[in-house]
Design a protein around this motif. Structure first.
Motif, PDB file in Angstrom:
ATOM      1  N   ASN A  17       0.822  -1.222   0.000  1.00 42.84           N
ATOM      2  CA  ASN A  17       0.000   0.000   0.000  1.00 42.84           C
ATOM      3  C   ASN A  17       0.852   1.267   0.000  1.00 42.84           C
ATOM      4  N   LEU A  18       1.762   1.318  -0.968  1.00 45.12           N
ATOM      5  CA  LEU A  18       2.645   2.479  -1.091  1.00 45.12           C
ATOM      6  C   LEU A  18       2.202   3.438  -2.181  1.00 45.12           C
TER       7      LEU A  18
ATOM      8  N   VAL B  50       6.726   6.923  -1.599  1.00 48.33           N
ATOM      9  CA  VAL B  50       6.953   6.876  -0.153  1.00 48.33           C
ATOM     10  C   VAL B  50       5.867   7.711   0.512  1.00 48.33           C
ATOM     11  N   PRO B  51       4.935   7.097   1.247  1.00 46.54           N
ATOM     12  CA  PRO B  51       3.846   7.866   1.863  1.00 46.54           C
ATOM     13  C   PRO B  51       4.380   8.953   2.784  1.00 46.54           C
ATOM     14  N   GLU B  52       3.660  10.067   2.820  1.00 37.60           N
ATOM     15  CA  GLU B  52       4.061  11.187   3.672  1.00 37.60           C
ATOM     16  C   GLU B  52       4.004  10.773   5.150  1.00 37.60           C
ATOM     17  N   GLY B  53       4.997  11.222   5.875  1.00 37.97           N
ATOM     18  CA  GLY B  53       5.050  10.933   7.299  1.00 37.97           C
ATOM     19  C   GLY B  53       5.780   9.654   7.657  1.00 37.97           C
ATOM     20  N   ARG B  54       6.149   8.849   6.651  1.00 37.58           N
ATOM     21  CA  ARG B  54       6.853   7.604   6.939  1.00 37.58           C
ATOM     22  C   ARG B  54       8.340   7.775   6.654  1.00 37.58           C
ATOM     23  N   ASP B  55       9.151   7.093   7.415  1.00 40.68           N
ATOM     24  CA  ASP B  55      10.593   7.176   7.241  1.00 40.68           C
ATOM     25  C   ASP B  55      11.000   6.515   5.932  1.00 40.68           C
ATOM     26  N   GLN B  56      11.733   7.247   5.099  1.00 39.66           N
ATOM     27  CA  GLN B  56      12.111   6.737   3.788  1.00 39.66           C
ATOM     28  C   GLN B  56      12.980   5.494   3.882  1.00 39.66           C
TER      29      GLN B  56
ATOM     30  N   GLN C 100      13.110   3.222   6.265  1.00 40.36           N
ATOM     31  CA  GLN C 100      12.321   2.067   6.689  1.00 40.36           C
ATOM     32  C   GLN C 100      11.454   1.534   5.554  1.00 40.36           C
ATOM     33  N   VAL C 101      10.886   2.438   4.756  1.00 40.79           N
ATOM     34  CA  VAL C 101      10.043   2.011   3.631  1.00 40.79           C
ATOM     35  C   VAL C 101      10.879   1.253   2.610  1.00 40.79           C
TER      36      VAL C 101
ATOM     37  N   GLN D 212      11.619  -2.142   3.905  1.00 41.94           N
ATOM     38  CA  GLN D 212      10.418  -2.969   3.854  1.00 41.94           C
ATOM     39  C   GLN D 212      10.191  -3.512   2.452  1.00 41.94           C
TER      40      GLN D 212
END
Length: 329
Positions: free
Chosen positions: A82-83, A110-116, A118-119, A122
Motif C-alpha cells: 500500500n505504497l 513513499v507515503p508522507e510521514g513515513r521514514d524513507q 524504513q520504507v 520494507q
C-alpha cells in the motif's frame, strides 16, 4: 515500380464532398463543453500524479546473469504494501548491456510521514521473500520539493511549446491563422488532460512527452490544412469562404486519414505489447492524434470563417518581390 503493399488505400475515395462547415456550430458547442469539463476535472478530482511529480524512491533489482526476475511477482508484492503508485520495468544489465530479464528498475511512492529508509528496507524484504535472493543498487529518493519543481518545469515546457507554435504559424501565415492554430492546440491539450483524468492515467514525465508530441502532430496537420486553404483562397477569389474551407478540408482529407490511421496502428501495437510503463503514453498519443485531426477540421478552420480573410492581402503575398532600387519618375 508500382507499389502493391497498400491495397486498403484504394478503399478511400479520390475525391470527397463533405460539408464540414455545416456542422461547425454543433461541433464548436461540443468542444466548449468538453474543454470546460476537462478543466474542471483537472482540479476535481485532479490529476493522478506519478512518482516524478509526487515524490518517491527508485532502485535497481538484479539477479545473476541468466536468472530471470518475475516482474509481475515483484509488482504484486510491492503493491501489497500500500505504497501508492508502483512501476516495475525490465532493463539491460550494466555489465553486458543485454536485457536477459535478470535486471529491473523499481519505482514506488513513499507515503508522507513515513521514514524513507524504513520504507525502502520494507520493500527490499518483501521482494526478497517473494522472488528469492536479489541484489539492490542505485537506490535514490525524490523529495516532494524536487517533484514540485519537475511539475512546474513540465507545465512550462507545454506553455513554451504552444507559444513557439503560435509564432511559427504567425510568421508563416498571418495572425488570424495563428489564432486559429493556437486555439486548436489548446483544445487538443485540454482534452488530452481530460482523458488522463477520466481514465486515471498516471501523469508522469512520459505523459508530458506524450502531450508535447500531440502538440507537434496537431500543428503538422493544421499547417497542411492551412497551406491548402491559403492556396485555394488565392485560386478561387470569388468563391464564398465557407465553400473554400470545405474544399480545402476535402482535398486534404485522404492524406489526414492515411497519416492518422498509420500512427494509431503503431501506437495500438505499442499499447498492447509495450507493457504497463508505455500503456498510458500510447493511449494519450492515440487520443491526441484523433482529437488533433478533429480540431484541424472543426476548431482551427471554423475560427478563420468567423474572423474572415482579406483576399486582397493574400493575393499581394503571392506576388514575387522585386529586389533593387526603386525606379525614379
Amino acid at each position: 515500380m508500382a507499389m502493391r503493399g497498400w491495397p486498403l488505400i484504394k478503399l478511400l475515395p479520390q475525391k470527397t464532398n463533405f460539408h464540414f462547415v455545416k456542422y461547425a456550430r454543433a461541433a464548436g458547442i461540443l468542444s466548449v463543453v468538453l474543454c470546460v469539463a476537462s478543466i474542471v476535472a483537472c482540479f476535481v478530482p485532479g490529476l493522478n500524479m506519478g512518482i516524478d511529480f509526487r515524490g518517491g524512491a527508485s532502485m535497481e533489482v538484479s539477479k545473476p546473469a541468466g536468472q530471470e526476475i518475475q516482474l509481475d511477482r515483484v509488482r504484486e508484492v510491492v503493491n501489497g504494501l500500500n505504497l501508492g503508485d508502483v512501476q516495475v520495468q525490465g532493463i539491460a544489465r550494466r555489465d553486458s548491456n543485454v536485457d536477459d530479464g535478470s535486471t529491473a528498475i523499481l519505482r514506488f511512492q513513499v507515503p508522507e510521514g513515513r521514514d524513507q529508509t524504513q520504507v525502502v528496507q520494507q520493500v527490499e524484504n518483501a521482494i526478497s521473500g517473494a522472488v528469492g535472493q536479489v541484489n539492490y543498487s542505485g537506490v535514490s529518493v525524490v523529495g516532494s520539493k524536487v517533484s514540485g519543481e519537475l511539475f512546474t518545469s513540465g507545465l512550462l515546457a507545454l506553455g513554451v511549446a504552444i507559444g513557439l507554435m503560435f509564432l511559427y504559424i504567425w510568421f508563416r501565415f498571418e495572425p488570424k491563422f495563428g489564432f486559429g492554430a493556437v486555439v486548436g492546440l489548446l483544445h487538443d491539450v485540454i482534452l488530452t488532460f481530460g482523458l488522463i483524468v477520466l481514465f486515471r492515467l498516471e501523469f508522469s514525465l512520459n505523459m508530458v512527452a506524450a502531450v508535447l508530441t500531440v502538440i507537434g502532430y496537431s500543428m503538422n496537420d493544421t499547417v497542411v490544412v492551412f497551406d491548402r486553404l491559403r492556396e485555394n483562397l488565392r485560386k478561387y477569389k470569388t468563391m464564398p469562404l465557407r465553400d473554400v474551407i470545405d474544399l480545402s478540408l476535402n482535398e486534404t482529407l485522404s492524406r489526414t486519414i492515411i497519416t492518422g490511421v498509420t500512427a494509431v496502428m503503431v501506437l495500438a501495437a505499442l499499447a498492447i505489447f509495450g507493457g504497463e510503463a508505455l500503456f498510458g503514453f500510447s493511449i494519450a498519443l492515440m487520443f491526441g492524434i484523433i482529437i488533433g485531426t478533429y480540431s484541424s477540421i472543426y476548431v482551427g478552420a471554423p475560427i478563420i470563417l468567423l474572423w474572415g480573410v482579406k483576399r486582397g492581402a493574400l493575393a499581394d503575398d503571392a506576388k514575387p518581390v522585386k529586389l533593387g532600387m526603386a525606379s525614379r519618375p
